[in-house]
Design a protein around this motif. Sequence first.
Motif, short mmCIF file in Angstrom:
data_model
loop_
_atom_site.label_atom_id
_atom_site.label_comp_id
_atom_site.label_asym_id
_atom_site.label_seq_id
_atom_site.Cartn_x
_atom_site.Cartn_y
_atom_site.Cartn_z
N VAL A 1 0.80 -1.24 0.00
CA VAL A 1 0.00 0.00 0.00
C VAL A 1 0.83 1.29 0.00
N ASN A 2 2.03 1.25 0.57
CA ASN A 2 2.82 2.49 0.64
C ASN A 2 3.75 2.65 -0.56
N PHE A 3 3.55 1.86 -1.62
CA PHE A 3 4.37 1.98 -2.82
C PHE A 3 3.74 3.02 -3.76
N PRO A 4 4.55 3.60 -4.67
CA PRO A 4 4.09 4.81 -5.36
C PRO A 4 3.22 4.61 -6.61
N TRP A 5 2.86 3.39 -6.98
CA TRP A 5 2.23 3.17 -8.28
C TRP A 5 0.71 3.36 -8.26
N ASP A 6 0.17 3.88 -9.39
CA ASP A 6 -1.28 4.12 -9.49
C ASP A 6 -2.07 2.83 -9.72
#
Length: 312
Positions: A78-83
């Motif tokens: 969840v804290n990763f930057p991808w849309d």
Amino acid sequence: MKVVGVDIGGTNTELAVIDSKDGILKMSAFKTKASDSFAEYIDDLSCQIEVLTLEYSIDSIGIGAPNFDSKAQTFCPVNFPWDDLKPFNLKAHLESFLNIPTFLINDANASAMAENRYGAGKKYKDFSLITLGTGLGGGIIINNQLFEGAFGYAGEFGHTKIEGLDRQCNCGGVGCLETVVSANGIKKSYAVNMKEIKSSVPTQIPSVKTIFDKAKNGDKRCQVILNYTFEKLGQKMADFIHILNPEAIIFCGNIAKSMESYLPIISDFCEEQLLDDFKGKIHYGISELLDDKMNVLGPASLAFTKAEELVS
Ligand SMILES: [Zn+2]
């Protein structure tokens, strides 16, 4: 027997080929966020694993993944930057792609399995591992087996509450143990202490390592803060011990590297709370795997355990 162990971390994704007799044969890593999307990351990861499986005969793959739901068999960092992030079944994806049994596990649970197979937990069949880093996580080993709970989240010791504490936790709760006993918690205690003494000098809060170093060199404020931290941990450990009745509590994570001299505080404050039947029987110790290899040894331990089950 050979397995691939993978750790999906916020900064790096680490991979290793591990032999049951000879240990780590090969390690590699790549930047997790170098991929432009979640889909691309899954492709990159799959290719890296495939390269290792072409080079070695691999029996099983173990992967430590954030927010892994063992019931749904999906993970979602969840804290990763991808849309395009969504819960993804990496096990099904890799098994159809590589035709090798693949198993996922939450990070803290993976560490507990590594400690049981390779580290300080080798001596015990019932122990709890407490991971002290940015937050506070945990893993529970019962009779040499990981206790995961129904969905894989068992051992979230960090979000049990300290009575009377009003600190806001990242989880949305108030008074969680990790708001005191973690890197963020120790920094918070430092800030609170500064406020209490009404320091007019705007001082930056030092790193946790600096706080430990200063305490060691006699700095009273840092000593008070760390003593408070480990007193609270000791008191709370008594609750876990009353519920789980383990032989040992083992501490790992970045903070564990500095906390050997605080073990007597933890055990004193814990033992004082224990029922007589529990007193004097528990070992409080530090992980024997406090190097980077822990990250891949955890998932590899899962892969070995599962591969051994498949053989027997
Ligand atoms: Zn919390």
